[in-house]
Design an enzyme around this catalytic site. Structure first.
Site, PDB file in Angstrom:
ATOM      1  N   HIS A   1     -11.416  -2.807  -1.772  1.00  0.00           N
ATOM      2  CA  HIS A   1     -10.545  -1.773  -1.178  1.00  0.00           C
ATOM      3  C   HIS A   1     -10.312  -2.155   0.285  1.00  0.00           C
ATOM      4  CE1 HIS A   1      -9.051   1.846   0.609  1.00  0.00           C
ATOM      5  NE2 HIS A   1     -10.174   2.074   1.286  1.00  0.00           N
TER       6      HIS A   1
ATOM      7  N   HIS B   1      -7.530  -1.625   3.980  1.00  0.00           N
ATOM      8  CA  HIS B   1      -6.473  -0.869   4.653  1.00  0.00           C
ATOM      9  C   HIS B   1      -5.424  -1.872   5.147  1.00  0.00           C
ATOM     10  CE1 HIS B   1      -9.135   2.904   5.711  1.00  0.00           C
ATOM     11  NE2 HIS B   1      -9.236   2.537   4.446  1.00  0.00           N
TER      12      HIS B   1
ATOM     13  N   TYR C   1       4.159 -14.767  -9.140  1.00  0.00           N
ATOM     14  CA  TYR C   1       2.743 -14.694  -8.760  1.00  0.00           C
ATOM     15  C   TYR C   1       2.289 -13.235  -8.668  1.00  0.00           C
ATOM     16  CZ  TYR C   1      -1.508 -16.707  -6.791  1.00  0.00           C
ATOM     17  OH  TYR C   1      -2.802 -17.115  -6.593  1.00  0.00           O
TER      18      TYR C   1
HETATM   19  O1  LIG Z   1     -10.819   5.113   4.460  1.00  0.00           O
HETATM   20  C1  LIG Z   1     -12.045   5.323   4.460  1.00  0.00           C
HETATM   21  O2  LIG Z   1     -12.615   6.096   5.225  1.00  0.00           O
HETATM   22  C2  LIG Z   1     -12.874   4.509   3.451  1.00  0.00           C
HETATM   23  O3  LIG Z   1     -12.129   4.365   2.274  1.00  0.00           O
HETATM   24  C3  LIG Z   1     -13.089   3.137   4.027  1.00  0.00           C
HETATM   25  O4  LIG Z   1     -12.209   2.308   3.922  1.00  0.00           O
HETATM   26  C4  LIG Z   1     -14.332   2.826   4.759  1.00  0.00           C
HETATM   27  O5  LIG Z   1     -15.400   3.678   4.417  1.00  0.00           O
HETATM   28  P1  LIG Z   1     -16.885   3.112   4.310  1.00  0.00           P
HETATM   29  O6  LIG Z   1     -16.873   2.011   3.283  1.00  0.00           O
HETATM   30  O7  LIG Z   1     -17.737   4.275   3.930  1.00  0.00           O
HETATM   31  O8  LIG Z   1     -17.213   2.547   5.668  1.00  0.00           O
HETATM   32 ZN    ZN Z   2     -10.372   3.349   2.933  1.00  0.00          ZN
END
Ligand SMILES: O=C(O)[C@@H](O)C(=O)COP(=O)(O)O
Ligand code: ZN
Length: 208
Positions: free
Chosen positions: A92, A94, A119
């Protein structure tokens, strides 16, 4: 084996962070352990600072059993594994362009990005938009669980991508391909585009 997995997870986190694919302490990664359970990144630690000796361990039920406090998105990762028995890793991030797309009005929630390149179709396929939830909200887990069986790549609205793969590299590469395609999509705004036809996309599902 676990030592090698810990090192690989951290190498990937460092690389993603160094290339600006996630920022501050955002993002989290998990990988399935061959002996059962998962290694996950701790909460509030920058990907660039990940330390192989400071990772969190979950048992096969997703309970925290060792190491620092795990990511607050642990339930998100376990929801992905629950729906996708073949998944070996989840990433995950950002990543900027993916987040930008997640905020756009008028995107198709069932398939957010057009099939711009082969791709993208091979690595990501149909990208599902998940409605907005506050980060760390356990309700996100049940929503994700409902879509993850059909989609290994999900886009959390106003938040970022979550991608499962057979292993760490596969999850990383698919997340990177998603980010690059989101960037292309934004670059192409205002232009008439000619994505792959459904037949061309379908043909990519079988190896040449
Ligand atoms: O966006 C958020 O707060 C979480 O999804 C994230 O990216 C980081 O959270 P932690 O992995 O708990 O640090
Ligand atoms: Zn996050």
């Amino acid at each position: 084996m676990t030592t090698a997995l810990r090192e690989e997870l951290c190498r990937i986190g460092h690389s993603l962070y160094a290339r600006g694919l996630t920022f501050g302490s955002s993002g989290n990664i998990s990988v399935r352990r061959p002996e059962g359970g998962w290694i996950v990144t701790p909460t509030n630690v920058a990907m660039g600072d990940l330390d192989p000796g400071q990772l969190s361990i979950l048992d096969e039920n997703g309970n925290w059993i060792e190491g620092p406090k795990p990511t607050k998105e642990t339930f998100l990762h376990t929801a992905m594994y629950g729906a996708r028995r073949d998944a070996g890793a989840v990433v995950h991030l950002h990543s900027t362009h993916s987040v930008a797309v997640s905020v756009l009005e008028d995107i198709d929630p069932a398939d957010v990005l057009p099939a711009i390149t082969a791709y993208y179709v091979m690595k990501v396929g149909a990208l599902r938009l998940i409605p907005y939830f506050r980060p760390g909200d356990p309700a996100l887990g049940s929503t994700v669980a409902g879509f993850a069986a059909k989609h290994h790549a999900l886009l959390l609205a106003n938040h970022g991508p979550v991608v499962a793969g057979a292993d760490l590299r596969s999850a990383q590469y698919a997340t990177e391909e998603l980010e690059e395609t989101a960037k292309l999509f934004l670059l192409l705004q205002g232009h008439k585009i000619r994505p792959l036809t459904p037949a061309q996309a379908e043909a990519l599902k079988t190896r040449p």
